[in-house]
Design a protein around this motif. Structure first.
Motif, PDB file in Angstrom:
ATOM      1  N   ASP A  86       0.807  -1.212   0.000  1.00 39.92           N
ATOM      2  CA  ASP A  86       0.000   0.000   0.000  1.00 39.92           C
ATOM      3  C   ASP A  86       0.844   1.267   0.000  1.00 39.92           C
ATOM      4  O   ASP A  86       0.503   2.254  -0.666  1.00 39.92           O
ATOM      5  CB  ASP A  86      -0.935  -0.008   1.211  1.00 39.92           C
ATOM      6  CG  ASP A  86      -2.010  -1.070   1.084  1.00 39.92           C
ATOM      7  OD1 ASP A  86      -2.297  -1.496  -0.048  1.00 39.92           O
ATOM      8  OD2 ASP A  86      -2.568  -1.488   2.116  1.00 39.92           O
ATOM      9  N   LEU A 103       1.664   1.804  -3.524  1.00 39.93           N
ATOM     10  CA  LEU A 103       0.493   2.252  -4.280  1.00 39.93           C
ATOM     11  C   LEU A 103       0.236   3.736  -4.048  1.00 39.93           C
ATOM     12  O   LEU A 103       0.031   4.501  -5.001  1.00 39.93           O
ATOM     13  CB  LEU A 103      -0.740   1.452  -3.863  1.00 39.93           C
ATOM     14  CG  LEU A 103      -0.835  -0.015  -4.294  1.00 39.93           C
ATOM     15  CD1 LEU A 103      -2.055  -0.666  -3.652  1.00 39.93           C
ATOM     16  CD2 LEU A 103      -0.905  -0.148  -5.804  1.00 39.93           C
ATOM     17  N   THR A 118      -3.329  -6.772  -6.871  1.00 46.46           N
ATOM     18  CA  THR A 118      -2.355  -5.680  -6.824  1.00 46.46           C
ATOM     19  C   THR A 118      -2.246  -4.992  -8.179  1.00 46.46           C
ATOM     20  O   THR A 118      -2.145  -3.760  -8.261  1.00 46.46           O
ATOM     21  CB  THR A 118      -0.977  -6.213  -6.386  1.00 46.46           C
ATOM     22  OG1 THR A 118      -1.093  -6.793  -5.082  1.00 46.46           O
ATOM     23  CG2 THR A 118       0.062  -5.106  -6.352  1.00 46.46           C
ATOM     24  N   ALA A 129      -2.859  -1.137  -8.730  1.00 45.35           N
ATOM     25  CA  ALA A 129      -1.783  -0.314  -9.294  1.00 45.35           C
ATOM     26  C   ALA A 129      -2.287   0.472 -10.493  1.00 45.35           C
ATOM     27  O   ALA A 129      -1.934   1.654 -10.686  1.00 45.35           O
ATOM     28  CB  ALA A 129      -0.601  -1.195  -9.689  1.00 45.35           C
ATOM     29  N   PHE A 184      -4.364   3.424  -9.283  1.00 42.99           N
ATOM     30  CA  PHE A 184      -3.562   4.521  -8.742  1.00 42.99           C
ATOM     31  C   PHE A 184      -2.616   5.119  -9.783  1.00 42.99           C
ATOM     32  O   PHE A 184      -1.878   6.053  -9.486  1.00 42.99           O
ATOM     33  CB  PHE A 184      -2.773   4.055  -7.521  1.00 42.99           C
ATOM     34  CG  PHE A 184      -3.578   4.031  -6.259  1.00 42.99           C
ATOM     35  CD1 PHE A 184      -3.720   5.165  -5.483  1.00 42.99           C
ATOM     36  CD2 PHE A 184      -4.221   2.873  -5.850  1.00 42.99           C
ATOM     37  CE1 PHE A 184      -4.482   5.159  -4.328  1.00 42.99           C
ATOM     38  CE2 PHE A 184      -4.992   2.838  -4.695  1.00 42.99           C
ATOM     39  CZ  PHE A 184      -5.123   3.991  -3.930  1.00 42.99           C
ATOM     40  N   LEU A 233       0.063   3.786 -11.398  1.00 45.29           N
ATOM     41  CA  LEU A 233       1.501   3.509 -11.272  1.00 45.29           C
ATOM     42  C   LEU A 233       2.136   3.322 -12.644  1.00 45.29           C
ATOM     43  O   LEU A 233       1.540   2.704 -13.533  1.00 45.29           O
ATOM     44  CB  LEU A 233       1.738   2.255 -10.433  1.00 45.29           C
ATOM     45  CG  LEU A 233       1.997   2.493  -8.933  1.00 45.29           C
ATOM     46  CD1 LEU A 233       0.759   3.063  -8.266  1.00 45.29           C
ATOM     47  CD2 LEU A 233       2.434   1.204  -8.246  1.00 45.29           C
TER      48      LEU A 233
END
Length: 330
Positions: free
Chosen positions: A49, A52, A145, A149, A152, A154
């Protein structure tokens, strides 16, 4: 291509400067999951987290966990309700027979949600609800995940170390406790006798992890025992690291640790609690990056700089030294 092994706050701080030498599209981060817990039925993955939230630009950089500006109404309500109902506070590790009675991913790391001993923000909690629901729908931790990801935004590849349960359990003079109970619930005060990575011998690296370890690997200034140790305990990981270029950054200045319980934990696993102990913790390392004021010597290339990281500019300085170390051994 470069792969960072990340846990706690040390490596995330370093990653603030990674772009000065490594492009995001050529960067993979493997995150520790030995600290993961199930709290009140929600699966919490603290080290995942942090990455993230950092990658999404919402990380609380005062604490290096949680979401900046988050509210804590649910946590406060849980505390109020526990008080009104005369329910206990503090870490409440579920009974041993309940540790393996829930979802397999939570084995040996299940806690009651009554009077949560970890302060989880409301927006932060939404991530845990989503992750838990995806897992209950049949997604692996890796797949969940990947979805998070993407949400967010990434730009690096983020991999949990394993889709299987591995629990960092600390044996102390007050009994066995999960690392989160030891560090958050008891503030690292019990005397550590040894550390166990329960489940690691039966776990497998998550998809893509061993492939990522064929690239140059950087081990940031994370706790060598409970942040990096769970990854090294996975079958095949240490062997993979022995076959590739590895640069490790010291979380110590001599025998002083920059933050966290690394010193006590290193001593508990019979490694010198200092920069010198990295030779034991990381026997496969090809080079070390240590502080310029640190007089530790190794039998392999050692580059020095100010390794204190309090800002992105500090991180860039350390990353440039890592880049020099990689060039030295390649």
């Amino acid at each position: 291509m470069v792969t960072f092994l990340s846990g706690g706050t040390g490596t995330p701080k370093l990653l603030d400067g990674a772009g000065v030498a490594f492009s995001p599209e050529n960067t993979t981060i493997v995150a520790n999951t030995g600290d993961d817990i199930e709290l009140g039925g929600l699966f919490v993955s603290p080290d995942v987290d942090t990455l993230l939230f950092q990658g999404g630009g919402v990380l609380d950089r005062e604490t290096w966990w949680g979401i900046d500006g988050d509210t804590h109404r649910t946590n406060a309500a849980l505390m109020d309700l526990a008080s009104a109902a005369d329910l206990p506070e503090g870490p409440q590790y579920l009974p041993e027979d309940q540790q393996t009675a829930g979802r397999d991913l939570a084995n040996w790391r299940r806690f009651s949600g009554i009077a949560e001993f970890m302060t989880i923000g409301d927006r932060d909690r939404a991530v845990h609800i989503t992750r838990t629901s995806l897992i209950d729908q049949g997604y692996t931790l890796s797949e969940a995940t990947e979805r998070l990801a993407s949400a967010f935004g990434l730009s690096v590849d983020l991999l949990p170390m394993s889709d299987d349960p591995v629990a960092s359990l600390v044996h102390t003079d007050e009994g066995m406790m999960h690392f989160q109970e030891y560090w958050v619930g008891h503030r690292g005060e019990p005397t550590v006798e040894t550390v166990e990575f329960r489940g690691s011998s039966n776990a497998e690296p998550a998809p893509g992890v061993l492939e990522a370890l064929s690239d140059t690997v950087v081990i940031g200034p994370s706790n060598p025992v409970t942040s990096i140790g769970p990854m090294l305990a996975l079958p095949g990981v240490a062997d993979a690291l022995a076959q590739t270029t590895v640069v490790a950054v010291s979380p110590f200045l001599g025998d002083e640790v920059f933050s966290g319980p690394a010193g006590d934990l290193m001593e508990a696993v019979n490694a010198e609690p200092s920069t010198a102990g990295l030779a034991t913790a990381y026997p496969f390392a090809d080079a070390f990056v240590i502080d310029e004021a640190d007089d530790t010597t190794f039998d392999r290339p050692t580059l020095r700089t100010d390794v204190t990281i309090d800002s992105p500019e500090d991180a860039k300085r350390v990353v440039r030294t890592i880049e020099d170390a990689i060039e030295t051994v390649n």
